[in-house]
Design an enzyme around this catalytic site. Sequence first.
Site, PDB file in Angstrom:
ATOM      1  N   GLU A 167      22.349  53.281  69.324  1.00  0.00           N
ATOM      2  CA  GLU A 167      21.023  53.290  69.958  1.00  0.00           C
ATOM      3  C   GLU A 167      20.299  51.947  69.864  1.00  0.00           C
ATOM      4  OE1 GLU A 167      18.961  56.664  68.313  1.00  0.00           O
ATOM      5  OE2 GLU A 167      20.533  58.064  68.910  1.00  0.00           O
ATOM      6  N   GLU A 272      27.937  63.638  71.277  1.00  0.00           N
ATOM      7  CA  GLU A 272      26.950  64.498  70.618  1.00  0.00           C
ATOM      8  C   GLU A 272      26.473  65.592  71.569  1.00  0.00           C
ATOM      9  OE1 GLU A 272      23.844  62.249  68.679  1.00  0.00           O
ATOM     10  OE2 GLU A 272      25.206  60.595  68.178  1.00  0.00           O
TER      11      GLU A 272
END
Length: 382
Positions: A167, A272
């Site tokens: 991220e 995810e």
Amino acid sequence: MPMSRRRFCTQSMAALSLAALSKKRALAEALGSTGLGDLYRGDFLIGTAVSNRTLETQDRGMLDLIAREFSAVTAENCMKWGQVHPEAGRWEWELPDRLVRFASGHGMYLLGHTLVWHSQTARDLFQAPSGGGRISRDDLLRKMEEHIRTLVGRYKGKVAAWDVVNEAVDEDKGWRRSPWLEILGPEFLERGFHWAHEVDPAARLLYNDYNMHNPGKARFVAEFVRDFKKRGVPIHGVGMQAHVMLDSPTIAELEASIRLFADAGVQVHITELDVDVLPGREGSATSEISTRVGYSAELNPWPDGLPAEMERRLARRYEELFRLFLKYRDRIDRVTTWGTSDDETWKNNFPVPGRTNYPLLFDRKKQPKGAYRAVAALKNSG
């Protein structure tokens, strides 16, 4: 004596019903003895994230379920910097070691998550050693290198792949303004990949992020991946987190990003995956970990169970997602759900704390849901 038309039709219908019932029973038997990892073995790995609670309690029911159903596991939290290396000179190895033993004992592909992230870090990571002010560039580089070399080195040959950086890109804004960027600049990404590769040249190294269906974000990631490949930075894959909702993003948006990353020269990992079925309001459709939206009953409409129609919609959503993944089986290495059963999903508390959510393939009693059966049926229908 010739068979009457009515008798012939009746017997034909009975035979068709028996055939359908036999097929249904065969599917049920297959689901009882064959996990998703085996069903998709010729396509891509099927994984799940293993929680700290499961590792701490050694929950036999959950561990047996994971061993039967999946071919890959991810460390949900136990390998994050703040968990495994909470302060300088202190390492917490018990839970990561348990996960490594579990994966090795069952011949499972293990993904280490994550080496460098702006969140869930050690409290003193960005502080100067003296305790006053922000850490210097050189000191942060030393901390980062020592962390990566120690963690990757301990599990060399046992962890198959690492989310090296997590991220680091904002929505349509380029690099995230994190302490990593502010102190080190974008160089911290390639440093991380080089150090991890030096320690374990056999490990596959990934960049991982959410909202990768966003065209602007996806283009930015693909551009730096191409640049890394051109300059010899050892990056092997892009992780698309895929925290999705029932109606968004569209399959076309996800497909465009899969093609974009594959064309950049790396394999795609769906890292995810979960499907949020609950209603939201502005600010709640995000995977930014710092986001919080206040609780209200309207945002938690099904605390006692998901209505049948919503179960069907969830199953259809998982089916269309896996149809897409199968279409790109040559470009996708792994599909991992972020948790195994609904009782342990982070979506019960994010971004609205206290909700009852249903985003995974197994229910709160660890039983397969309609979504599971839809995913399995794609491989059993032939």
